[in-house]
Scaffold this active site. Structure first.
Site, PDB file in Angstrom:
ATOM      1  CG  HIS A  60      -1.688   1.274   1.402  1.00 36.44           C
ATOM      2  ND1 HIS A  60      -2.555   1.827   0.477  1.00 36.44           N
ATOM      3  CD2 HIS A  60      -1.644   2.157   2.444  1.00 36.44           C
ATOM      4  CE1 HIS A  60      -3.019   2.984   0.941  1.00 36.44           C
ATOM      5  NE2 HIS A  60      -2.480   3.202   2.123  1.00 36.44           N
ATOM      6  CG  HIS A  85       0.975   6.991   4.191  1.00 31.32           C
ATOM      7  ND1 HIS A  85       1.359   6.163   3.168  1.00 31.32           N
ATOM      8  CD2 HIS A  85      -0.301   6.624   4.488  1.00 31.32           C
ATOM      9  CE1 HIS A  85       0.372   5.345   2.856  1.00 31.32           C
ATOM     10  NE2 HIS A  85      -0.653   5.597   3.636  1.00 31.32           N
ATOM     11  CG  ASP A  86      -0.679   3.900   6.668  1.00 33.52           C
ATOM     12  OD1 ASP A  86      -1.267   4.907   7.086  1.00 33.52           O
ATOM     13  OD2 ASP A  86      -1.090   3.210   5.720  1.00 33.52           O
ATOM     14  CD  GLU A  89      -3.672   5.595  11.879  1.00 32.28           C
ATOM     15  OE1 GLU A  89      -4.815   5.522  12.317  1.00 32.28           O
ATOM     16  OE2 GLU A  89      -3.398   5.848  10.701  1.00 32.28           O
ATOM     17  CG  ASP A  90      -1.164   1.396  10.749  1.00 30.80           C
ATOM     18  OD1 ASP A  90      -2.020   1.913  11.486  1.00 30.80           O
ATOM     19  OD2 ASP A  90      -1.303   1.282   9.520  1.00 30.80           O
ATOM     20  CG  ASP A 152      -3.859   6.936   2.044  1.00 33.40           C
ATOM     21  OD1 ASP A 152      -3.588   5.735   1.868  1.00 33.40           O
ATOM     22  OD2 ASP A 152      -4.461   7.353   3.052  1.00 33.40           O
TER      23      ASP A 152
END
Length: 747
Positions: A60, A85-86, A89-90, A152
């Site tokens: 992704h 970008h993730d 957060e993840d 995204d």
């Protein structure tokens, strides 16, 4: 297991290699080491995690980086930010970790993307507005945040098949509401069109498939029309000695469907499915505009042009940079065909937006940091200075301001100002200065006196007239359309309202003290209720404006008198309560969503359980419509059409409360449907219409209303039908009646 890991590894490395190859072919400064470092870091952080589709999660971020690079034209800073970008957060990593490894700029963008992750929208609409504010504030710092967010969203839409239907409606809804218009505003036309089409495909799969099939069926006849139309144009362009390309542009399924809904026409009745694009290489940058108009002059010698449909975006580019000359010509076959005349530079800017702007900068390679923020970001900052307290109003204000089409207004000195289409003289006054807006008494448009509410047209010259004695009026809200004017008017009214409420509070406190009462919340609520005012603020406002004068009755109320008809002032009638109870008992029991309800599964509306759901009057859904469910504040389920404007707001505000809803009806129940007719009046027409409906189709007519004027009639028929198929049959049959020219269903 080993085989799967090896296959995953190859998949990941191939995707990353393609990204690197595309980046190396761009004019950006080559920072492949930094991009590789970001890739390895993200790959390690997401190790072992998979998406719903089953592929490794790192695919992704790579896909988002690929879109940012190839389709938006961004450089190494954005590509690294997209890859990362993730991560915050993840995974366990923090923004500080990103800053230590990749520097403050990438960390700032990743932080901005983390704040608005999971879609802009939270549990409540107010949370949504807060998140939206964060997004826009972050944009104000660095526009790359929103560009990567669009990338995204585009990848999420491309892979939406793996999500359950209720999530699809939520994501498609907010894509249409926010992301597609943002992409359009930034000049990313190709991405905007794809986002719209993908949203349409998931929300209305049958309609989408139907239009796709019809486009395929009409492909041959369209090609023939295009070939016949372009032949004489090609001869002319060759004679002019131009290097050119002529392309046919077919309307997207979404824009075709939109036109069918808004204009109540069938696919066959849409005349502008085909448009023609002429892209030429100008002799020089300076000669671009002149050569566009030279082509137009030559074309109008071959075909008759439509005088009202000439759009000059060459000399007056849109704020997203779009330039082209649009003309509409009458073909030899009797069809109006829009022709867009562009230079090769204008064409790239139209398709790629910002990416193409950078491409045409002077010099060799360049850095992203040279990109200046678009002017429209300043407008956002103004709105954020004083946003409306209501979250949905705030969103609508932003949407109104950012996404309206534009007109050009001249000041008395001849300066050009860009304003949204549909704006008024008062909007224009506030766009220049708050003082000018708040003291505006009227305007001179093209030297003629007009009121504040006068709607402006492109090319108007406007002079604002003011008076010191003029003050902002509450009614002004009704005829402004720009976010800035709306925000300023509401801010001034709120400030004025607070002053009046303060006066009201002083009056109340003085009266309570004088009559020996304490200023308790209960006492104030009791007095407000006595005067039929529910909110404390409304009561204080009424006192401040002297609309309510406190007296003996109010004193009696607080002393406990007049509770049961004493003195004849306030009578409580006991049987009203019992009547209400009977009404409630007579109503069907609505389904209440239990705590552990599976929201991923569709709900089925049947003949037996249909009364357990709320059918809203905003769109009157009937069996056969594409519908969705919405869990309201009472945990009951409302049913809306998926295309309903109210449903659009719900999808974007309360996405986690949206349910997939399906019909399982067996044509036992009847529903209301209204059909509007229009055409040429003649004797016996009404009789023919009623015969088709009642005799041929055995449908009950509940109400029939026809009006005729100067040989043209307008009619409305209320019917009782089983489902959407009945409505379609009726409309198809009525189309066979002579002199009926317009037939549509009213929502």
């Amino acid at each position: 297991m080993m085989k799967r890991e090896a296959a995953d590894e190859k998949l990941i490395n191939d995707a990353f290699q393609k990204l690197l190859n595309d980046y190396e072919q761009s004019r950006h400064r080559k920072k492949t080491d930094l991009i590789t470092k970001a890739f390895n870091f993200a790959k390690h952080a997401h190790k072992g995690v998979r998406r719903l589709s089953g592929e490794p999660y790192i695919m992704h971020p790579i896909a988002v980086a690929q879109i940012a690079c190839s389709e938006i034209g961004l450089g190494s800073t954005s590509i690294c930010s997209a890859l990362l970008h993730d991560v915050v957060e993840d995974t366990e990593y923090t923004v500080e970790d990103i800053e230590n490894m990749f520097g403050p700029k990438i960390a700032q963008i990743v932080d901005g993307l983390t704040k608005i992750s999971g879609g802009i929208f939270g549990e409540q609409a107010s949370a949504q507005a807060e998140n939206f504010k964060k997004l826009l504030l972050t944009m104000s710092e660095d526009i790359r945040v929103i560009l990567i967010k669009i990338a995204d969203r585009l990848h999420n839409m491309r892979t939406l098949d793996s999500q359950p239907a209720n999530k699809q409606y939520k994501i498609a809804g907010e894509t249409l509401y926010i992301y597609a218009p943002l992409a359009h505003r930034l000049g990313l036309y190709a991405i905007k069109s794809e986002l719209e089409n993908l949203s349409f495909r998931f929300e209305h799969p049958e309609d989408y498939a139907d239009i796709e099939r019809k486009l395929e069926d009409t492909k041959v006849s369209r090609h023939e029309l295009f070939d016949q139309f372009k032949a004489p144009i090609e001869e002319t362009l060759k004679r002019m000695g131009l290097k050119y390309e002529i392309r046919e542009r077919v309307k997207t399924p979404y824009s075709i469907w939109n036109k069918m809904q808004n204009k109540h026409v069938t696919f066959e009745e849409i005349y502008d499915i085909l448009a023609v694009r002429i892209i030429f290489k100008p002799s020089s940058r300076e000669a671009e505009a002149k050569e566009c108009f030279n082509i137009y002059v030559e074309l109008s010698r071959i075909y008759k042009s439509h005088p009202d449909r000439l759009r000059d975006w060459v000399n007056h580019p849109k704020s997203n940079g779009y330039q082209a000359l649009h003309v509409t010509l009458m073909s030899k076959q009797g069809h109006w065909i829009e022709v867009q005349i562009r230079s090769d530079r204008m064409d790239e800017i139209a398709e790629q937006g910002l990416a193409a702007h950078w491409k045409y900068k002077e010099g060799g390679e360049y850095s992203e940091d040279e990109n200046e923020l678009n002017e429209w970001l300043h407008t956002i900052k103004e709105i954020l200075d004083d946003p409306q307290p209501d979250a949905m109003d705030f969103l609508d204000a932003i949407k109104l301001n950012l996404f309206a089409s534009e007109i050009f207004i001249f000041t008395p000195r001849g300066e050009i100002k860009t304003m949204p289409s549909g704006c008024t003289a008062l909007d224009f006054a506030f766009s220049i200065h708050t003082f000018l807006g708040s003291h505006c008494i009227g305007a001179k448009v093209n030297h003629k006196l007009v009121p504040l509410s006068h709607k402006l047209n492109s090319g108007d010259q406007v002079e604002i007239l003011t008076s010191k004695s003029q003050h902002v009026q509450p009614s002004w809200i009704n005829f402004v359309s720009t976010a800035k004017a709306r925000a300023k008017i509401q801010a001034i009214l709120r400030r004025h309202s607070r002053e009046i409420q303060k006066t009201g509070e002083d009056i109340l406190n003085e009266w309570l003290k004088k009559n020996g009462f304490k200023p308790t919340t209960q006492a104030i609520s009791q007095l407000a209720e006595l005067h039929d005012l529910k909110q404390r603020e409304d009561f204080l406002q009424a006192l401040g404006e002297k609309n309510v004068i406190l007296g003996e009755k109010d004193s009696d109320e607080l002393k406990g008198k007049n509770k049961k008809g004493e003195g004849g002032w306030r009578r409580y009638v006991p049987f009203v309560k019992s009547n209400k109870k009977k009404e409630e008992e007579a109503q069907p029991e609505l389904f209440v969503v239990p705590e552990k309800f599976n929201r991923k599964k569709p709900i089925y509306i049947t003949d037996d359980n249909i009364t357990q759901y709320k059918f809203q009057t905003c769109c009157h859904p009937i069996p056969g419509d594409d519908v969705l469910g919405y869990i309201d504040n009472k945990n009951q389920i409302e049913i809306h059409k998926r295309a309903c404007p109210v449903a659009n707001r719900l999808k974007t505000s309360y996405g986690n409360r949206i349910l997939d809803a399906k019909w399982d009806m067996h044509r036992r129940l009847f529903f209301d449907a209204t059909i509007r007719l229009g055409g040429i009046d003649r004797r016996g027409l009404v009789n023919e219409v009623t015969r088709v409906i009642s005799n041929q189709l055995s449908v009950d007519i509940r109400k029939l209303m026809f009006t005729s004027e100067d040989g043209v009639f307008d009619g409305v028929i209320d019917l009782r039908v089983h489902d959407r198929e009945d409505v379609k049959d009726i409309i198809d049959k009525l189309k066979e009646v002579d002199d009926l020219k317009e037939i549509s269903q009213i929502m």
